[in-house]
Enzyme design. Structure first.
Site, mmCIF file in Angstrom:
data_model
loop_
_atom_site.group_PDB
_atom_site.id
_atom_site.type_symbol
_atom_site.label_atom_id
_atom_site.label_comp_id
_atom_site.label_asym_id
_atom_site.label_seq_id
_atom_site.Cartn_x
_atom_site.Cartn_y
_atom_site.Cartn_z
ATOM 1 N N GLY A 54 3.475 7.651 0.987
ATOM 2 C CA GLY A 54 2.510 8.610 0.638
ATOM 3 C C GLY A 54 1.602 7.616 -0.432
ATOM 4 O O GLY A 54 1.915 6.339 -0.595
ATOM 5 N N ARG A 72 0.543 6.341 -3.709
ATOM 6 C CA ARG A 72 1.282 5.863 -4.870
ATOM 7 C C ARG A 72 2.759 5.909 -4.752
ATOM 8 O O ARG A 72 3.368 6.470 -5.664
ATOM 9 C CB ARG A 72 0.641 6.560 -6.121
ATOM 10 C CG ARG A 72 -0.485 6.283 -6.607
ATOM 11 C CD ARG A 72 -0.417 4.787 -7.390
ATOM 12 N NE ARG A 72 -1.938 4.582 -7.902
ATOM 13 C CZ ARG A 72 -2.229 3.301 -8.545
ATOM 14 N NH1 ARG A 72 -1.358 2.650 -8.520
ATOM 15 N NH2 ARG A 72 -3.550 3.362 -8.764
ATOM 16 N N HIS A 110 -5.003 -3.226 -7.838
ATOM 17 C CA HIS A 110 -4.252 -3.969 -6.930
ATOM 18 C C HIS A 110 -4.353 -5.543 -7.057
ATOM 19 O O HIS A 110 -3.253 -6.165 -6.943
ATOM 20 C CB HIS A 110 -4.458 -3.536 -5.375
ATOM 21 C CG HIS A 110 -3.583 -2.177 -5.062
ATOM 22 N ND1 HIS A 110 -2.518 -2.191 -4.885
ATOM 23 C CD2 HIS A 110 -4.408 -0.907 -4.841
ATOM 24 C CE1 HIS A 110 -2.060 -0.943 -4.566
ATOM 25 N NE2 HIS A 110 -3.293 -0.111 -4.449
ATOM 26 N N ARG A 153 -1.219 -8.962 -7.706
ATOM 27 C CA ARG A 153 -0.989 -10.245 -6.945
ATOM 28 C C ARG A 153 -1.785 -11.357 -7.528
ATOM 29 O O ARG A 153 -1.961 -12.426 -7.031
ATOM 30 C CB ARG A 153 -1.757 -10.152 -5.506
ATOM 31 C CG ARG A 153 -1.388 -8.939 -4.732
ATOM 32 C CD ARG A 153 -1.727 -8.993 -3.476
ATOM 33 N NE ARG A 153 -3.324 -9.075 -3.537
ATOM 34 C CZ ARG A 153 -4.236 -8.141 -3.596
ATOM 35 N NH1 ARG A 153 -3.664 -7.180 -3.475
ATOM 36 N NH2 ARG A 153 -5.360 -8.386 -3.654
#
Lengths: 168, 168, 168
Positions: free
Chosen positions: A10, A12, A50, A54
């Site tokens: 789903g 999140r 996001h 990273r």
């Protein structure tokens, strides 16, 4: 032939984080193939959040809002993370392209890779039937694309609440 | 007493295909108990697409948009696939019938079958709470019906992306 | 340190019933920490239906629409069931509180309990992207809160159709 791995879950659900960790198990640096396009402030903020996850030297980023097949062939020297298929499908459909043609080309490209590919996708079919036809058509396309990629994949994980169950 | 098996999953999750394969493991020809009614062009197209998947001599089709109990008793000489409970519930509610009475009758009928019954149903409760009361009531009814049938079933499979995980 | 256990599932998936049974395995009487607030007739009816399920002497009820941390500390002499996190998050956000601050305080409080805590939460991210920003923000917050609680929990169960699969 390389390995391909699908994380489906789903919104999140933590699927991207699990997929990132799985990709880095194949070695560093890895390539993050980003399908998101920043068409408004909300999306810009989501992409930035996001990317912050990273930060560091472990990842190269390659933007591929639509031409995922070219992106895979151009990056076939390192492990890849495709995040995510659902946004890619959105972009394909918004561009007026035939998602079935594009989806089949993607599955064929996956089979031709040398380096591993980890893919992230959304389960979008477990709510009430949407009111409008466009949303229903998207839901159908997303579900079928997920089936195609899952069939081609060597490993499939279902994700909720940051945890995964292996389906294949 | 016969076996009953439930496949529950999202829209376009591949649950019908898995349920068809499971039904045919019990022998051929099997009976496809169709609960869909073609009330518009979109629905007609969906039904036709599903029928095309079952082309050949392996299947008889029995239409049962509402009277599923009668359909089960009329077809109790071969393996049956009921596809799907969620559309049946929609038909029951649109007809102004009491879904709890009908649901309990269905569960009682399942226990009285001689030949196996495979059922397909949708998980519809994993999205955001719907805006309108009708959709919330439908979601509640669908969730409770799924619980009743799953409790009665010998096997239950959760489906996403064309793959299943056995829950029971 | 005590045990904490999360049941996550869809609306009307039977997650409360499974969580109730799991709580009572730790002993009786247990405390039901209710996060629901009856702000209209529909909600009043839903709460009454849930209370009817818990009739008898096995349960004490403690209302905690917002201050879940205080509720946990006040009830730390018996097994607790928190039902549910998704309504609690709704109440937090409607009250204009910072859900991230509250969510982190909740996770810290869980780690400080002596008696077991069973929590119920909804998976709300497996439908189509909601039309309005408020719903998308809620969906994001609910997904992240579920990840935080699942990470802190000793056991996590995914629920559909009244059945559960253990994820952790």
């Amino acid at each position: 032939m390389s390995e391909s791995i699908l994380f489906i879950g789903g919104a999140r659900s933590g699927k991207s984080r699990l997929a990132e960790a799985r990709t880095l198990q194949f070695g560093q640096p890895a390539t993050y193939i980003a399908t998101a396009e920043a068409w408004d402030d909300e999306m810009t903020a989501r992409i930035a959040a996001h990317q912050a996850q990273r930060a560091g030297s472990a990842w190269h980023t390659y933007a591929a809002p639509r031409d995922l097949v070219a992106a895979l062939h151009a990056t076939d020297s390192s492990p890849r993370l495709v995040d995510c298929l659902t946004l890619w499908l959105t972009n394909i459909m918004l561009a007026g392209l035939d998602w079935q043609v594009e989806g089949k080309a993607l599955v064929a490209a996956l089979a031709a890779q040398s380096a591993p590919v980890v893919l992230v996708s959304n389960e979008v079919g477990m709510g009430i039937v949407p009111d409008n036809r466009l949303a229903r058509d998207f839901r159908d396309a997303a579900g079928r694309l997920n089936q195609w990629v899952a069939q081609a994949a060597d490993e499939v994980h279902f994700v909720s609440a940051g945890l995964s169950m292996r389906m294949k």
